[in-house]
Design a protein around this motif. Structure first.
Motif: not given
Length: 291
Positions: A29-33, A180-182, A227-240
């Motif tokens: 999630x952190x990496x994708x954010x 994340x890969x490791x 993790x991708x959905x959490x990252x997307x939610x983080x970006x949505x929250x950042x937008x709002x």
């Protein structure tokens, strides 16, 4: 029946290694954010450069004692120059009005300036701002030209800072992605080791490799998608709360980040998470564990 068995093994495997699963989801999630933020910044910098470059001008300031005939001759020459897209003559009176408008909040500064010291000028929009040097070279040594400014050079430092932020975000996203890969590889190794007897039995009864590997790969993909959905939610929250919220005044200096741009990140982040998780899990199983 096989699909039901594989899915049950996926959720069972995630639950057995819950601590590593949570760590893998958080790291992903952190990496994708970071990746999403870097993509947004990349897009914003490109839009900002495009927006500014269409408005950038080359300004030729004339000597204060230049006569009207010279001004008309120079205006005629510039109008015939193929590099010039739009030419605007700015007299001393126009320059004084512009100065007053620019510094209307600083009346002391306006009172301290004599309008007669402001030069007349030609403000020129070029057909291609990257060829500004060609026009500047033509008039740099002209005896009636006091100074020539290229607004692109003035703003270049700002663009350099934004480019630096763009690259730093991508580097940080890459470092987080490597972590994340490791973590995915380590989680899959632990999961396979904890179920080594089940795997051995499945191989003995003739189960194909893809059937044995499928639960492990899907575990990684499932965790990556969360993790991708959490990252997307983080970006949505950042937008709002950040972009349109507390720091709206700061972000008003840049082109508006549209909701469609944010929403387009979801399939990108989900695709990257699924692909990286699946490939990493498959390589780990293929070359390290050899199930």
């Amino acid at each position: 029946m096989r699909a039901k068995y594989v899915l049950s093994e996926v959720f069972l495997g995630l639950w057995r290694n819950i601590s590593m699963t949570v760590a893998m989801i958080i790291t992903m999630a952190v990496s994708l954010s970071m990746l999403g933020a870097a993509l947004l910044l990349y897009n914003q910098v490109n839009e900002l450069e495009e927006q500014y470059q269409t408005d950038l001008e080359v300004v030729i300031y004339l000597n204060r004692d230049v006569d009207e005939e010279v001004e008309k001759q120079m205006e005629s020459d510039l109008n015939q120059n193929p590099l010039v897209d739009k030419l605007t003559y700015e007299s001393q009176e126009d320059a004084w009005q512009r100065f007053q408008q620019t510094f209307e909040d600083s009346p002391e500064l306006i009172d301290s300036v004599d309008a007669s010291v402001l030069p007349s000028a030609f403000r020129i929009k070029l057909t291609d701002i990257t060829r500004a040097d060609e026009l500047i070279d033509e008039y740099a040594d002209h005896e009636d030209v006091a100074q020539i400014t290229n607004q692109k050079e003035v703003l270049q430092n700002v663009f350099n800072v934004l480019d630096g932020g763009q690259k730093l975000s991508l580097v940080l996203a890459g470092v987080q992605g490597l972590a994340a890969l490791m973590l995915v590889a380590n989680t899959i190794q632990v999961a396979a080791f904890s179920r080594r007897r089940e795997v051995a039995i499945m191989k003995l009864v003739g189960a194909p490799n893809w059937f044995v590997q499928a639960p492990f790969v899907l575990e990684a993909v499932f965790a990556g998608l969360i993790g991708a959905f959490i990252a997307f939610g983080t970006l949505l929250a950042a937008k709002v709360f950040v972009i349109d919220g507390k720091f709206e005044a700061v972000f008003n200096l840049m082109p508006n980040i549209e909701w469609t741009t944010i929403l387009m990140l979801l399939p990108i982040l989900a695709g990257v998470a699924a692909a990286i998780s699946a490939v990493t899990a498959w390589i780990t199983l293929r070359f390290n564990i050899r199930v």
